[in-house]
Write a protein that holds these residues in place. Structure first.
Motif, short mmCIF file in Angstrom:
data_model
loop_
_atom_site.label_atom_id
_atom_site.label_comp_id
_atom_site.label_asym_id
_atom_site.label_seq_id
_atom_site.Cartn_x
_atom_site.Cartn_y
_atom_site.Cartn_z
N LYS A 100 0.83 -1.20 0.00
CA LYS A 100 0.00 0.00 0.00
C LYS A 100 0.87 1.25 0.00
CE LYS A 100 -3.87 0.41 2.07
NZ LYS A 100 -4.98 0.54 3.04
N ILE A 101 2.00 1.17 0.71
CA ILE A 101 2.90 2.32 0.83
C ILE A 101 4.31 1.88 0.45
CG2 ILE A 101 3.89 4.03 2.39
CD1 ILE A 101 1.39 3.80 4.11
N ILE A 102 4.97 2.64 -0.41
CA ILE A 102 6.37 2.40 -0.74
C ILE A 102 7.20 3.41 0.06
CG2 ILE A 102 8.11 2.45 -2.57
CD1 ILE A 102 5.92 1.56 -4.50
N LEU A 103 8.04 2.91 0.94
CA LEU A 103 8.79 3.76 1.85
C LEU A 103 9.86 4.56 1.12
CD1 LEU A 103 9.25 1.17 4.74
CD2 LEU A 103 7.45 2.88 4.50
N LYS A 104 10.37 5.59 1.80
CA LYS A 104 11.41 6.43 1.20
C LYS A 104 12.65 5.63 0.86
CE LYS A 104 11.25 9.50 4.58
NZ LYS A 104 11.55 10.69 5.41
N THR A 105 12.92 4.61 1.66
CA THR A 105 14.12 3.79 1.44
C THR A 105 13.90 2.70 0.40
OG1 THR A 105 13.41 2.40 3.30
CG2 THR A 105 14.97 4.19 3.78
N ASP A 106 12.70 2.65 -0.16
CA ASP A 106 12.34 1.59 -1.11
C ASP A 106 12.08 2.21 -2.48
OD1 ASP A 106 11.70 -0.91 -2.04
OD2 ASP A 106 9.97 -1.22 -0.74
N SER A 107 11.82 1.37 -3.46
CA SER A 107 11.50 1.84 -4.81
C SER A 107 10.54 0.86 -5.47
CB SER A 107 12.77 1.95 -5.67
OG SER A 107 12.44 2.16 -7.03
N ILE A 108 9.66 1.36 -6.31
CA ILE A 108 8.71 0.47 -6.99
C ILE A 108 9.44 -0.51 -7.90
CG2 ILE A 108 8.30 2.00 -8.98
CD1 ILE A 108 5.34 1.03 -8.83
#
Length: 767
Positions: A88-96
């Motif tokens: 649901k949420i992609i964190l700042k430290t993550d990427s799609i």
């Protein structure tokens, strides 16, 4: 411009930007912020943010954290990458890009040829688990997948279809294909097969006819063929083991990361059988270049027939019907009016159609025109809406809205401890009016503590700007401000002061709005909390509280539990009485003991049920209700209804359970109620007990609670051990045979809740 039009505009802009960034292969999505969309549409930024948050809550958008926050269309991403599972949420430290298996774009229209692939289709879960292996094939190690299903269920077709789509994306070379092999041949001539196999042409191996006697030969074959691929310096193959459900394999010598089950035709929805049948009709029209006229009574016979060999038999019967019609038609006839005389003899007696078939037929015209250009998708768009999905598009926007947070904060008093505080604010406000609701007090103090730890956190909360700040709130706010400024050495700004006062005032308003609190007590974990939480949401209040009469309490005297309950009631009582809902003995003895001890107006309902709680939630005049005649009349009326068996009739379920729509606004309860009623019927027939209204309404209530928690990603329960393995297995089986539930996995705790909803309501003479 009305609200719905504005929401639709914003949604379309997000879809457009999401599509652009995927097709450009940039994946930055920097246009998908509230600021950019506000400029694009000339709409106030705060309104855009609010609508984006609502679309996110409805699970239509994915939130990408950062500065600024970005929102992308979930539907668009899944259109291009149907095999991935998105958070649901992609964190700042993550990427799609970490969720995308391959840079090759796969359009979901390519998957539409697989009937049942839709989000709530019977094959959705299986396809979701298989597809990634095709779009990111193995390289270093051979990968073995097990695909389980009866003969003719389409196991081979699914593998071929996924391979064809991957082929179109150039993931495999044009000359490559699937190597199909029988386990019996491997048993008799394994070495010859390996020697003759041109491994460079076959990235996928499909082995069927597997049984207990051939698994050892398969194990050695996989080992030996892997060496051949390695010696030819090729990527390792993807190996499918096609297994019948009746075969139990010892695969201890094989690593199988994924195992999927393909349902038989009887387990699939009638709509899917119809679309399978229709796809064969359309394929025939294209191959023969004929237009066809199909009649709905022919459709009904085909989808209601009991196929022993599943899709394989459906194909054979359809082909026979079409071939005969073609043979007996005029040579120059461009349009063939399909004649029922050419149906197989065992189709002709089928005249009494099942209810699902009748319902499906009601969506169709009496005559269906099929041309060589007809597509399955266009047909669905014309005659079927998304009305068969379990989840509705409307939900409550709850993103840091203070009112919703207080309404939805826990109802449970199980863990409450007198004179125990989680932070300094709870201690400072322990004698304030908020203390009448310990859970709202706790949540308020958590927000205040969060403010002290991270000052900017207070800005995320949405408050009602029109609330009038009361004297009580001013006093509590002064206590908070004094402590914060004296102990933490920073001055509270006017904006922060306003937010703190608004949050406290909202909490106080909800506490004060409850005149007569209700306490729900049940023997089993999670049951009372399900009731109280859901009816708080429904009544937009926090008047329902819950506590469990656990095994630990059962080992002690009832007097100890009564004294504990008395303390809780003294704490939450507002001075105008209490209602008590209990499930069974000895809790039914509590009301008289509590009245004598507390000397308050208290009325008790037993046994607690969703129907009784709904009736209580409608009460507006408590003076009339608390008259002994009014109370007894309501109690007798409810219990009399719950002892009947009228809800076994669909028309009664549709009329008497309409309040479920208000309890579960995110769910299409007309469908979930029927699905779970079928489950309950299956359980009752196998365990052998009679269904009454009490069992039906409470089983459906708790089952819908499970779906509701799944939608809202809130499957938090007190874990409990299974008490009856045999019945629990039957409950699991009842859920597993429902195609609409095929993508959901229910925990043992959830199964236990359903078990208790049944056995707490079965009359003692049937247990």
């Amino acid at each position: 411009m009305d609200k719905s039009t504005r929401q639709e505009q914003i949604k379309k802009v997000v879809e457009k930007y999401t599509t652009t960034h995927i097709e450009d292969n940039t994946f930055t999505f920097d246009d998908c912020s509230a600021y950019s969309i506000a400029l694009d549409l000339s709409i106030d930024r705060s309104n855009v943010s609010r609508i984006l948050n609502k679309l996110f809550t409805l699970n239509q958008l994915i939130k990408i954290e950062g500065r600024p926050t970005l929102y992308i269309s979930r539907e668009v991403v899944l259109k291009y990458y149907p095999s991935i599972k998105l958070p649901k949420i992609i964190l700042k430290t993550d990427s799609i890009t970490n969720y995308i298996h391959t840079s090759n774009v796969v359009n979901s229209n390519q998957l539409s040829q697989i009937v049942g692939m839709e989000n709530d289709g019977s094959l959705y879960f299986a396809i979701q688990r298989l597809a990634p292996y095709f779009f990111l094939p193995p390289s270093k190690n051979v990968t073995i997948l097990e695909i389980v299903g009866e003969k003719g269920t389409g196991k081979k077709f699914i593998v071929q279809s996924l391979f064809a789509i991957a082929h179109q994306q150039n993931i495999f070379k044009q000359a490559q294909s699937i190597y199909f092999c029988s386990a019996h041949y491997l048993k008799n001539d394994k070495n010859s097969i390996i020697n003759q196999m041109h491994v460079e042409a076959f990235p996928i191996i499909y082995i069927d006819d597997i049984n207990e006697n051939t698994i050892d030969y398969i194990t050695t074959f996989v080992h030996d063929i892997s060496l051949k691929y390695k010696n030819h310096k090729l990527n390792q193959p993807l190996v499918f083991l096609a297994v019948y459900p009746s075969v139990i394999l010892n695969t201890s010598n094989l690593i199988i990361p994924t195992k999927v089950k393909i349902p038989n035709l009887k387990e699939r929805p009638k709509k899917e059988i119809f679309l399978l049948f229709l796809s064969l009709i359309i394929q025939f029209a294209k191959e023969t270049n004929h237009a066809l006229i199909l009649h709905t009574d022919q459709v009904a016979k085909f989808i209601d027939y009991d196929y022993n060999l599943n899709c394989q038999e459906l194909y054979q019967e359809t082909y026979k019907f079409l071939a005969k019609n073609l043979y007996y038609s005029e040579n120059n006839e461009e349009t063939i009016d399909l004649n029922s005389q050419h149906l197989s003899h065992h189709f002709r007696p089928i005249n009494n159609y099942s209810e699902p078939t009748k319902q499906l037929m009601s969506n169709l015209p009496e005559i269906i025109d099929i041309s060589p250009n007809t597509s399955i998708q266009s047909f669905q768009d014309t005659y079927f809406s998304k009305s068969d999905q379990l989840y509705l598009s409307e939900s409550i926007d709850q993103d840091f809205d203070v009112f919703e947070m207080f309404i939805k904060c826990t109802s449970s008093l199980n863990d409450f401890q007198f004179d125990s505080f989680d932070n300094i604010f709870e201690e400072k406000l322990k004698d304030s009016p908020l203390a009448k609701d310990p859970n709202i007090l706790k949540l308020t103090c958590q927000i205040l503590q969060e403010f002290v730890d991270n000052r900017i956190s207070i800005l995320k909360y949405k408050v009602n700007n029109k609330l009038k700040i009361s004297r009580s709130t001013q006093n509590m706010s002064n206590v908070v401000q004094y402590y914060v400024q004296m102990k933490n050495h920073f001055k509270i700004m006017e904006t922060e002061k306003f937010l703190i006062q608004s949050i406290i005032e909202q909490a106080l308003e909800i506490v004060n709005d409850t005149k007569v609190p209700s306490l729900i007590i049940c023997h089993h974990n999670n049951t009372s909390e399900n009731y109280a939480d859901k009816f708080n949401e429904y009544s937009h209040s926090h008047r329902f509280y819950s506590i469990d009469y656990t095994e630990q309490w059962e080992t002690r005297s009832l007097k100890d539990f009564r004294n504990h309950i008395a303390h809780l009631i003294e704490m939450i009582n507002r001075g105008k009485g209490m209602t008590l809902f209990v499930d069974s003995y000895p809790l039914t003895l509590l009301d008289s003991q509590l009245v004598l001890k507390l000397k308050i107006q208290l009325f008790s309902f037993s046994a607690v049920s969703a129907f009784a709680l709904y009736t209580a939630s409608q009460i507006t005049n408590y003076d009339t209700f608390f008259s002994s005649s009014g109370y007894l009349m309501n109690q007798n009326k409810i219990n009399s209804y719950l002892l009947k068996s009228t809800l076994n009739q669909k028309k009664d379920r549709d009329t008497d359970l309409t309040f479920f729509s208000s309890l579960f606004p995110s769910i299409d309860v007309t469908k979930t109620n029927e699905i779970f009623y079928k489950c309950l019927l299956f359980i009752a027939q196998n365990v052998q007990f009679e269904l009454n209204n009490r069992i039906i309404v409470d089983f459906l209530f708790h089952a819908n609670c499970m779906i509701d928690k799944t939608i809202n990603s809130n499957r938090q329960y007190t874990k409990v051990e299974t008490t009856d393995e045999d019945v629990s297995h039957i409950i699991k089986q009842s859920l597993s045979i429902q195609p609409k539930l095929s993508g959901l996995e229910f925990t043992d705790t959830e199964i236990n809740i359903l078990y208790n909803s049944i056995y707490e309501n079965i009359p003692k003479n049937q247990q």
